[in-house]
Design a protein around this motif. Sequence first.
Motif, PDB file in Angstrom:
ATOM      1  N   GLU A 110       5.161  -3.170  -1.472  1.00 12.68           N
ATOM      2  CA  GLU A 110       3.749  -3.519  -1.592  1.00 12.68           C
ATOM      3  C   GLU A 110       3.272  -4.308  -0.371  1.00 12.68           C
ATOM      4  O   GLU A 110       2.149  -4.099   0.112  1.00 12.68           O
ATOM      5  CB  GLU A 110       3.508  -4.322  -2.877  1.00 12.68           C
ATOM      6  CG  GLU A 110       3.730  -3.545  -4.157  1.00 12.68           C
ATOM      7  CD  GLU A 110       2.742  -2.401  -4.352  1.00 12.68           C
ATOM      8  OE1 GLU A 110       1.641  -2.458  -3.756  1.00 12.68           O
ATOM      9  OE2 GLU A 110       3.068  -1.452  -5.073  1.00 12.68           O
ATOM     10  N   GLU A 111       4.091  -5.196   0.143  1.00  8.76           N
ATOM     11  CA  GLU A 111       3.727  -5.978   1.326  1.00  8.76           C
ATOM     12  C   GLU A 111       3.521  -5.073   2.540  1.00  8.76           C
ATOM     13  O   GLU A 111       2.574  -5.248   3.311  1.00  8.76           O
ATOM     14  CB  GLU A 111       4.804  -7.021   1.629  1.00  8.76           C
ATOM     15  CG  GLU A 111       4.854  -8.159   0.621  1.00  8.76           C
ATOM     16  CD  GLU A 111       6.063  -9.063   0.844  1.00  8.76           C
ATOM     17  OE1 GLU A 111       6.829  -8.801   1.800  1.00  8.76           O
ATOM     18  OE2 GLU A 111       6.219 -10.028   0.079  1.00  8.76           O
ATOM     19  N   LYS A 136       2.790  -1.857   2.502  1.00  6.46           N
ATOM     20  CA  LYS A 136       1.598  -1.039   2.302  1.00  6.46           C
ATOM     21  C   LYS A 136       0.340  -1.838   2.655  1.00  6.46           C
ATOM     22  O   LYS A 136      -0.597  -1.297   3.257  1.00  6.46           O
ATOM     23  CB  LYS A 136       1.520  -0.542   0.861  1.00  6.46           C
ATOM     24  CG  LYS A 136       2.457   0.609   0.563  1.00  6.46           C
ATOM     25  CD  LYS A 136       2.055   1.347  -0.706  1.00  6.46           C
ATOM     26  CE  LYS A 136       2.103   0.449  -1.917  1.00  6.46           C
ATOM     27  NZ  LYS A 136       1.698   1.152  -3.158  1.00  6.46           N
ATOM     28  N   GLN A 137       0.329  -3.112   2.314  1.00  3.95           N
ATOM     29  CA  GLN A 137      -0.810  -3.953   2.687  1.00  3.95           C
ATOM     30  C   GLN A 137      -0.924  -4.076   4.204  1.00  3.95           C
ATOM     31  O   GLN A 137      -2.028  -4.070   4.763  1.00  3.95           O
ATOM     32  CB  GLN A 137      -0.668  -5.337   2.045  1.00  3.95           C
ATOM     33  CG  GLN A 137      -0.844  -5.344   0.537  1.00  3.95           C
ATOM     34  CD  GLN A 137      -0.634  -6.719  -0.070  1.00  3.95           C
ATOM     35  OE1 GLN A 137      -0.684  -7.730   0.631  1.00  3.95           O
ATOM     36  NE2 GLN A 137      -0.387  -6.769  -1.373  1.00  3.95           N
ATOM     37  N   ASN A 153      -2.409  -0.917   5.440  1.00  2.26           N
ATOM     38  CA  ASN A 153      -3.829  -0.874   5.086  1.00  2.26           C
ATOM     39  C   ASN A 153      -4.677  -1.704   6.042  1.00  2.26           C
ATOM     40  O   ASN A 153      -5.797  -1.327   6.386  1.00  2.26           O
ATOM     41  CB  ASN A 153      -4.037  -1.369   3.651  1.00  2.26           C
ATOM     42  CG  ASN A 153      -3.934  -0.259   2.628  1.00  2.26           C
ATOM     43  OD1 ASN A 153      -4.386   0.850   2.875  1.00  2.26           O
ATOM     44  ND2 ASN A 153      -3.327  -0.541   1.482  1.00  2.26           N
ATOM     45  N   ARG A 154      -4.143  -2.833   6.498  1.00  2.28           N
ATOM     46  CA  ARG A 154      -4.894  -3.674   7.439  1.00  2.28           C
ATOM     47  C   ARG A 154      -5.037  -3.003   8.798  1.00  2.28           C
ATOM     48  O   ARG A 154      -5.959  -3.313   9.555  1.00  2.28           O
ATOM     49  CB  ARG A 154      -4.200  -5.033   7.592  1.00  2.28           C
ATOM     50  CG  ARG A 154      -4.314  -5.922   6.368  1.00  2.28           C
ATOM     51  CD  ARG A 154      -3.947  -7.359   6.697  1.00  2.28           C
ATOM     52  NE  ARG A 154      -2.563  -7.499   7.095  1.00  2.28           N
ATOM     53  CZ  ARG A 154      -1.565  -7.762   6.252  1.00  2.28           C
ATOM     54  NH1 ARG A 154      -1.811  -7.871   4.949  1.00  2.28           N
ATOM     55  NH2 ARG A 154      -0.322  -7.898   6.680  1.00  2.28           N
TER      56      ARG A 154
END
Length: 237
Positions: A150-151, A153-154, A157-158
């Motif tokens: 999840e980290e 993927k974030q 995304n940024r």
Amino acid sequence: MAKTNPFGIFDPQTYKVKKTKINDSYYAFILLRSEFDDLSLLTKLFHKTQYLLKKSPLDLTVHYEYNNYSFAVYRENETLLDHYLLMFKNKASENADIQWIGFDKKALFKIKRKKNQRKMPQLTLLLDDDSDSQDQDNDCRLIQETEKWEENKQLLNRQTIAFEGRIDFVIPINIFTYEHFMPFFQHMKLFSEINYQLIDASEFENFEEVYYQLECYSDNMMAEENRLKNEKLDNLK
């Protein structure tokens, strides 16, 4: 990291778990829009990232509403010999207006742009002779990998730019193998001619169908590559 098939299904001998259904939180897709032609894109990516993607001997074939559509595929299998980094061309060779994945009616499989609430993986433990501590270690390790996933993927995304409409390529990623290819994904931001964004599997109207297409493609591709290798060996005899 646990041994998996090319699209991330656990070997039950490794984690002692079985999945009651596909967990879409383990999967995501990178949508890519490029101003390069295919050959220039592959060449420039190799020069910047040192990941060499080659044309796959097998296209992705999708049966949809009584029609078959084929999509060219580029793959890299040097980093993980048993796991491919796959990049699917998003235009059907039979009809360039048809997309495999997209946001509108031209897409065979649509992105709905609706975020699902995130949940931790739900696992069904098998009853065996292993100790409870072993099961707890496996669960703990999986939770840690999920948090790291999840980290990252974030992070992606940024670095990405959201867009709709034209999608030139689609790159599936999953929790089980993504770390090995993170340098490749991060290097894409160096190109002003490339826009990309990450889409969670939960944003698809029917992710399970896409998942089974990918799994079927992987099986067919490996069978085809084994056939070509055997053919070469027979020619040497």
